[in-house]
Each structure stands twice: as C-alpha cells, then as structure tokens.
Write an enzyme that holds these catalytic residues in place. Structure first.
Site, mmCIF file in Angstrom:
data_model
loop_
_atom_site.group_PDB
_atom_site.id
_atom_site.type_symbol
_atom_site.label_atom_id
_atom_site.label_comp_id
_atom_site.label_asym_id
_atom_site.label_seq_id
_atom_site.Cartn_x
_atom_site.Cartn_y
_atom_site.Cartn_z
ATOM 1 N N ARG A 193 31.222 36.557 21.287
ATOM 2 C CA ARG A 193 32.027 35.785 20.328
ATOM 3 C C ARG A 193 32.694 36.670 19.275
ATOM 4 O O ARG A 193 33.708 36.289 18.710
ATOM 5 C CB ARG A 193 31.196 34.662 19.724
ATOM 6 C CG ARG A 193 30.947 33.555 20.762
ATOM 7 C CD ARG A 193 30.025 32.475 20.259
ATOM 8 N NE ARG A 193 28.662 32.927 20.076
ATOM 9 C CZ ARG A 193 27.729 32.949 21.021
ATOM 10 N NH1 ARG A 193 28.019 32.541 22.232
ATOM 11 N NH2 ARG A 193 26.512 33.366 20.757
ATOM 12 N N GLU A 217 16.300 35.935 18.156
ATOM 13 C CA GLU A 217 15.520 34.699 18.088
ATOM 14 C C GLU A 217 15.285 34.102 19.478
ATOM 15 O O GLU A 217 14.436 33.238 19.660
ATOM 16 C CB GLU A 217 16.205 33.677 17.165
ATOM 17 C CG GLU A 217 17.581 33.252 17.565
ATOM 18 C CD GLU A 217 18.695 34.198 17.101
ATOM 19 O OE1 GLU A 217 19.839 33.742 17.074
ATOM 20 O OE2 GLU A 217 18.442 35.382 16.781
#
Length: 176
Positions: A28, A65
């Site tokens: 991104r 994460e």
C-alpha cells in the site's frame, strides 16, 4: 477527493524538511508514495517483500501484529550514504514493518527523517505490560531506532468513534 487531500497533507508536511527520496512499503505504500514523491519532485523507492527485486539488500525477519515476516528488500543503488529518506505506509501498528524499512535505510548509510502513515494505531506505542500487546517503543529501543519519528495522519480514536445515523435513515444505494 479524499486521496488527493491525503497526498496534499503529506506534501505540505514534508516539502520543507529536506528529503532526498520517498520510500514506499510493499504494497500500500506503493499507492501513497509515488504521488507524494512526484509532488515533492523526489525519486520513489520501492521496499518490497523478499524475492521480488534483483540486486537487492534484505533486512532481517521481523514480526507484525499478524506474525513473522521475511525481511523487506531494497535495490542496493537506491539509497546512498547520507541520503535523507521519508518512509511511507498506510498503517503503523506494532512497527515491525517500519522497523524493517528503517534498518534497510540504515544498512545503506541513509537517514530516516520520518515514517509517515495514514493511520497510526497508538495502542501499540507503549501498552501496559498486562495487556499482552506488543510494544512499538520496546521494539524500536531494542533495535536502536527509537530516535526515528513516526507520524500518523489519523489514529484509531477516529476509527473507533461510533457514527450515529439520523432517525429514519434508509440506505437505498443512491447518493443523496
């Protein structure tokens, strides 16, 4: 309109700080980075997942994460000693991906002037020990990169505010 506003905010923030290049993180950061680099008249550098680019240098494995990731890579000739690099990504949470990118810039002798993200999940900056959440502060300190600033345009505070719809609202799929 919103995308252009985001680009404009980033450009305004970074146009005067003296950067040499803009590095975008796979994938991104490849959407956000090029228009920011173009507006700043600076080269855009891709930091990709391993196995995607020739003549590249790889960072160590890192943890996000979501779990462990192989290191990021950058082509060896894109960052020179003393280059001031702005790192761009869409979101920062635990800082694993950013730490990988920061380390790549440092491995090539560059300086990271800022890590800029659209969304910053501040709950990972320095969570209480009992929360069990990973700490970005501890990660950056353990890698001796805690001097590198991280900036987020918005934080999770905005994302967790519940919107109230007007009474009688009906989503009919039409623009009103």
């Amino acid at each position: 309109d919103v995308f252009q506003q985001i680009v404009d905010i980033f450009v305004e923030r970074y146009k005067e700080i003296g950067i040499d290049s803009v590095a975008g993180l796979d994938a991104r950061g490849f959407i956000l980075g090029p228009p920011i680099a173009l507006a700043l008249k600076k080269p855009f550098i891709m930091m990709r997942k391993q196995g995607k680019m020739p003549n590249s240098l790889s960072s160590d494995e890192y943890t996000t994460e979501y779990g462990k990731r192989s290191g990021l890579t950058v082509q060896r000739d894109k960052i020179k000693k003393g280059d001031r690099v702005l790192i761009i990504d869409d979101l920062v949470a635990t800082g694993g991906t950013l730490s990988s990118a920061i380390n790549l810039v440092h491995m090539l002798g560059g300086e990271v002037v800022d890590c800029a993200c659209v969304v910053e999940l501040k709950m990972f900056i320095d969570p209480p020990e009992e929360s069990g959440l990973p700490s970005r502060t501890k990660l950056f300190t353990s890698q001796n990169i805690n001097h590198v600033p991280v900036w987020g345009l918005i934080s999770e505070d905005v994302l967790t505010v519940e919107a109230a719809l007007p009474e009688g609202y009906l989503d009919d799929g039409e623009e009103h």
